[in-house]
Each structure stands twice: as C-alpha cells, then as structure tokens.
Design a protein around this motif. Sequence first.
Motif, PDB file in Angstrom:
ATOM      1  N   ARG A   1     121.506 -12.009 -89.697  1.00 27.27           N
ATOM      2  CA  ARG A   1     121.746 -10.833 -88.865  1.00 27.27           C
ATOM      3  C   ARG A   1     120.592 -10.548 -87.917  1.00 27.27           C
ATOM      4  NH1 ARG A   1     124.369  -6.157 -92.779  1.00 27.27           N
ATOM      5  NH2 ARG A   1     126.289  -7.266 -93.333  1.00 27.27           N
ATOM      6  N   LEU A   2     119.452 -11.096 -88.214  1.00 28.37           N
ATOM      7  CA  LEU A   2     118.250 -10.797 -87.444  1.00 28.37           C
ATOM      8  C   LEU A   2     117.892 -11.889 -86.450  1.00 28.37           C
ATOM      9  CD1 LEU A   2     115.688  -9.007 -87.036  1.00 28.37           C
ATOM     10  CD2 LEU A   2     114.620 -10.326 -88.870  1.00 28.37           C
ATOM     11  N   VAL A   3     118.088 -13.134 -86.851  1.00 30.76           N
ATOM     12  CA  VAL A   3     117.620 -14.272 -86.053  1.00 30.76           C
ATOM     13  C   VAL A   3     118.764 -14.904 -85.279  1.00 30.76           C
ATOM     14  CG1 VAL A   3     116.516 -16.529 -86.160  1.00 30.76           C
ATOM     15  CG2 VAL A   3     115.761 -14.705 -87.691  1.00 30.76           C
ATOM     16  N   SER A   4     118.606 -15.012 -83.972  1.00 31.49           N
ATOM     17  CA  SER A   4     119.620 -15.642 -83.131  1.00 31.49           C
ATOM     18  C   SER A   4     119.506 -17.170 -83.226  1.00 31.49           C
ATOM     19  CB  SER A   4     119.436 -15.210 -81.670  1.00 31.49           C
ATOM     20  OG  SER A   4     118.213 -15.741 -81.156  1.00 31.49           O
ATOM     21  N   VAL A   5     120.523 -17.856 -82.730  1.00 30.89           N
ATOM     22  CA  VAL A   5     120.502 -19.315 -82.729  1.00 30.89           C
ATOM     23  C   VAL A   5     119.345 -19.831 -81.884  1.00 30.89           C
ATOM     24  CG1 VAL A   5     121.758 -21.389 -82.055  1.00 30.89           C
ATOM     25  CG2 VAL A   5     122.982 -19.492 -83.129  1.00 30.89           C
ATOM     26  N   ASP A   6     119.138 -19.214 -80.725  1.00 33.58           N
ATOM     27  CA  ASP A   6     118.053 -19.649 -79.840  1.00 33.58           C
ATOM     28  C   ASP A   6     116.692 -19.484 -80.503  1.00 33.58           C
ATOM     29  OD1 ASP A   6     119.816 -20.343 -77.860  1.00 33.58           O
ATOM     30  OD2 ASP A   6     119.629 -18.447 -76.775  1.00 33.58           O
TER      31      ASP A   6
ATOM     32  N   PHE B   1     124.779 -16.624 -93.594  1.00 34.77           N
ATOM     33  CA  PHE B   1     125.365 -17.864 -93.088  1.00 34.77           C
ATOM     34  C   PHE B   1     125.366 -17.820 -91.566  1.00 34.77           C
ATOM     35  CE2 PHE B   1     129.170 -20.534 -92.037  1.00 34.77           C
ATOM     36  CZ  PHE B   1     128.617 -21.737 -92.451  1.00 34.77           C
ATOM     37  N   PRO B   2     124.666 -18.732 -90.884  1.00 35.23           N
ATOM     38  CA  PRO B   2     124.520 -18.654 -89.437  1.00 35.23           C
ATOM     39  C   PRO B   2     125.798 -18.954 -88.654  1.00 35.23           C
ATOM     40  CG  PRO B   2     123.585 -20.687 -90.249  1.00 35.23           C
ATOM     41  CD  PRO B   2     123.925 -19.871 -91.462  1.00 35.23           C
ATOM     42  N   GLY B   3     126.786 -19.576 -89.299  1.00 33.77           N
ATOM     43  CA  GLY B   3     128.020 -19.912 -88.596  1.00 33.77           C
ATOM     44  C   GLY B   3     128.072 -21.382 -88.223  1.00 33.77           C
ATOM     45  N   ILE B   4     129.267 -21.917 -88.107  1.00 33.64           N
ATOM     46  CA  ILE B   4     129.439 -23.334 -87.838  1.00 33.64           C
ATOM     47  C   ILE B   4     128.923 -23.714 -86.448  1.00 33.64           C
ATOM     48  CG2 ILE B   4     131.115 -25.183 -87.600  1.00 33.64           C
ATOM     49  CD1 ILE B   4     130.599 -24.177 -90.466  1.00 33.64           C
ATOM     50  N   SER B   5     129.215 -22.890 -85.446  1.00 33.46           N
ATOM     51  CA  SER B   5     128.740 -23.200 -84.096  1.00 33.46           C
ATOM     52  C   SER B   5     127.220 -23.221 -84.045  1.00 33.46           C
ATOM     53  CB  SER B   5     129.279 -22.186 -83.090  1.00 33.46           C
ATOM     54  OG  SER B   5     128.855 -20.874 -83.415  1.00 33.46           O
ATOM     55  N   ALA B   6     126.595 -22.335 -84.824  1.00 32.90           N
ATOM     56  CA  ALA B   6     125.131 -22.308 -84.874  1.00 32.90           C
ATOM     57  C   ALA B   6     124.597 -23.580 -85.519  1.00 32.90           C
ATOM     58  CB  ALA B   6     124.658 -21.085 -85.651  1.00 32.90           C
ATOM     59  N   LEU B   7     125.246 -24.033 -86.580  1.00 34.21           N
ATOM     60  CA  LEU B   7     124.811 -25.256 -87.241  1.00 34.21           C
ATOM     61  C   LEU B   7     124.910 -26.450 -86.297  1.00 34.21           C
ATOM     62  CD1 LEU B   7     126.417 -24.870 -90.791  1.00 34.21           C
ATOM     63  CD2 LEU B   7     124.049 -24.475 -90.126  1.00 34.21           C
ATOM     64  N   ARG B   8     125.992 -26.497 -85.526  1.00 34.41           N
ATOM     65  CA  ARG B   8     126.157 -27.595 -84.574  1.00 34.41           C
ATOM     66  C   ARG B   8     125.071 -27.527 -83.495  1.00 34.41           C
ATOM     67  NH1 ARG B   8     129.680 -31.556 -82.588  1.00 34.41           N
ATOM     68  NH2 ARG B   8     128.398 -32.643 -81.086  1.00 34.41           N
ATOM     69  N   SER B   9     124.761 -26.317 -83.036  1.00 33.99           N
ATOM     70  CA  SER B   9     123.733 -26.139 -82.016  1.00 33.99           C
ATOM     71  C   SER B   9     122.375 -26.583 -82.534  1.00 33.99           C
ATOM     72  CB  SER B   9     123.680 -24.677 -81.572  1.00 33.99           C
ATOM     73  OG  SER B   9     122.675 -24.479 -80.619  1.00 33.99           O
ATOM     74  N   ILE B  10     122.082 -26.235 -83.785  1.00 38.02           N
ATOM     75  CA  ILE B  10     120.817 -26.617 -84.400  1.00 38.02           C
ATOM     76  C   ILE B  10     120.742 -28.140 -84.548  1.00 38.02           C
ATOM     77  CG2 ILE B  10     119.450 -26.491 -86.521  1.00 38.02           C
ATOM     78  CD1 ILE B  10     120.674 -23.653 -86.868  1.00 38.02           C
TER      79      ILE B  10
ATOM     80  N   PHE C   1     129.469 -33.159 -86.726  1.00 35.44           N
ATOM     81  CA  PHE C   1     128.255 -33.970 -86.795  1.00 35.44           C
ATOM     82  C   PHE C   1     128.659 -35.433 -86.652  1.00 35.44           C
ATOM     83  CE2 PHE C   1     128.021 -30.390 -89.826  1.00 35.44           C
ATOM     84  CZ  PHE C   1     127.133 -29.596 -89.122  1.00 35.44           C
ATOM     85  N   ASN C   2     127.694 -36.270 -86.285  1.00 35.70           N
ATOM     86  CA  ASN C   2     128.069 -37.675 -86.143  1.00 35.70           C
ATOM     87  C   ASN C   2     128.293 -38.316 -87.513  1.00 35.70           C
ATOM     88  OD1 ASN C   2     125.594 -38.650 -87.236  1.00 35.70           O
ATOM     89  ND2 ASN C   2     124.618 -38.509 -85.238  1.00 35.70           N
ATOM     90  N   ALA C   3     128.964 -39.435 -87.510  1.00 37.64           N
ATOM     91  CA  ALA C   3     129.332 -40.098 -88.763  1.00 37.64           C
ATOM     92  C   ALA C   3     128.104 -40.491 -89.569  1.00 37.64           C
ATOM     93  CB  ALA C   3     130.193 -41.320 -88.470  1.00 37.64           C
ATOM     94  N   GLY C   4     127.010 -40.800 -88.861  1.00 35.07           N
ATOM     95  CA  GLY C   4     125.794 -41.190 -89.563  1.00 35.07           C
ATOM     96  C   GLY C   4     125.259 -40.082 -90.447  1.00 35.07           C
ATOM     97  N   LEU C   5     125.206 -38.859 -89.906  1.00 31.85           N
ATOM     98  CA  LEU C   5     124.712 -37.729 -90.698  1.00 31.85           C
ATOM     99  C   LEU C   5     125.703 -37.376 -91.802  1.00 31.85           C
ATOM    100  CD1 LEU C   5     122.730 -35.430 -91.240  1.00 31.85           C
ATOM    101  CD2 LEU C   5     124.030 -34.042 -89.623  1.00 31.85           C
ATOM    102  N   TYR C   6     126.979 -37.336 -91.476  1.00 27.95           N
ATOM    103  CA  TYR C   6     127.987 -36.991 -92.468  1.00 27.95           C
ATOM    104  C   TYR C   6     127.918 -37.927 -93.668  1.00 27.95           C
ATOM    105  CZ  TYR C   6     132.535 -35.962 -94.524  1.00 27.95           C
ATOM    106  OH  TYR C   6     133.534 -35.618 -95.405  1.00 27.95           O
ATOM    107  N   GLY C   7     127.650 -39.190 -93.408  1.00 25.03           N
ATOM    108  CA  GLY C   7     127.584 -40.170 -94.484  1.00 25.03           C
ATOM    109  C   GLY C   7     126.355 -40.055 -95.357  1.00 25.03           C
ATOM    110  N   LYS C   8     125.387 -39.238 -94.920  1.00 27.77           N
ATOM    111  CA  LYS C   8     124.153 -39.080 -95.690  1.00 27.77           C
ATOM    112  C   LYS C   8     124.209 -37.902 -96.663  1.00 27.77           C
ATOM    113  CE  LYS C   8     121.405 -41.040 -91.921  1.00 27.77           C
ATOM    114  NZ  LYS C   8     120.386 -40.776 -90.881  1.00 27.77           N
TER     115      LYS C   8
END
Length: 206
Positions: free
Chosen positions: A47-52, A86-95, A131-138
């Motif tokens: 709630r406090l920290v933005s994605v940026d 939970f930062p949200g799925i879009s935030a995770l993708r951005s990170i 995420f790319n297949a490489g990360l997903y597979g890890k």
Amino acid sequence: MNKIMSDNISEIEKLELLHKSQVFKIRGRDKQGRKILRIIGKFFPARLVSVDLLRRYLEERIFPKLEKKKFSVLYVHTGVQRSENFPGISALRSIYDAIPLNAKENLEAVYFVHPGLQARLFLATFGRFLFNAGLYGKVRYVSRLAYLWENVKRNEVEIPEFVYDHDEDLEYRPLMDYGLESDHARVCHPSSIESPISTYSMRCIS
C-alpha cells in the motif's frame, strides 16, 4: 497505511522503510554454493510502495550485487494477502522486466515456499505468458520447510517464526494446502470451489 499517510512520506523515507522491513535480503547459500536472495512476501508494504519505487530500490540496492555470480531466489509466500502485501501481477511482470540481463542469466533456481492452491493454479495457467519459459522452468514449489532444507543450507538463511508456525499447521491440517481450510481453522464455503482463481483470497489458500 492509507493514501493520505503515504503521500506525506518522501520517496527517500519509503526506500528506507522498504530496506528496514527486510523484504529483500541477500544472505546464505544453497547447497550448490549459490548466493540466496530471500524475499518475505508478508513484509512487503504494497500500500505504501509504488512499482516505480520498488524498481528503483531493486536497481540501486539489490541487482548490482547479483549480476556477476550465480544465485537463487528464496520466496516465502506465507501470509501474503492481496489487499495488504501482494504487489499485483502487473507489478511482478514490471519488476521482472527491470531485472538486468546479467542477473536474469545468473538466476538458477526459485524456491517458492508455501505456494498454496491459487498461486499454483495461476502460475500453471499464466506463468509462461507473464515470464519467459526459462524463468518459469526454474520455479521449485516447496510445500514444507523440510523439503527446503534439501536444497538450502538451513543455518545460513533466516526464516521468520510465523513461517514455522504455518508449516506446523499444514502438518496437522493438510486441507489448507488445497484451499479448503485457512490457518484460522475456517472452512471456505463450498460454492467458492467453482472458481478457485477468482474467488479464493491469497490468505484463504496460503
């Protein structure tokens, strides 16, 4: 923390708060000798920290320490709630997109502790697209801490007490693994089973 309070805190203060919360901590090694980036999801002040701001923190304080050597991520999902930490799925993708190429190449394993039913379903359905297949597979799901110690040196990584408590609850109430019982000994309503991804809260299936 509400938006008014958040607006009254400077970015520097927010960065320091994020640092002191120890959501991200590089410490210890797995049994392959790789450094560990430990992430405690429950500690994340969504709630406090933005994605940026989160990307700035990672780029300044975390990624530079991980670009040159092989490492693993230990993500502890225990106690994560959508409305709180939970930062949200879009935030995770951005990170993920912000991670330097060298760091991505050096990431060799992601130990996902206490994933719960919803997290498993979501990643199985959308993980390859986000995420790319490489990360997903890890990604390695770790349903119990006992299995984590097969890959991680126990004495070198700090695990909060509430994670051990939840792990013990899972041993005595295994239905919690399947989203049918929460850690408050409450059974979810049967009608919610029809749509597990959209209906279950992260807490309900932690």
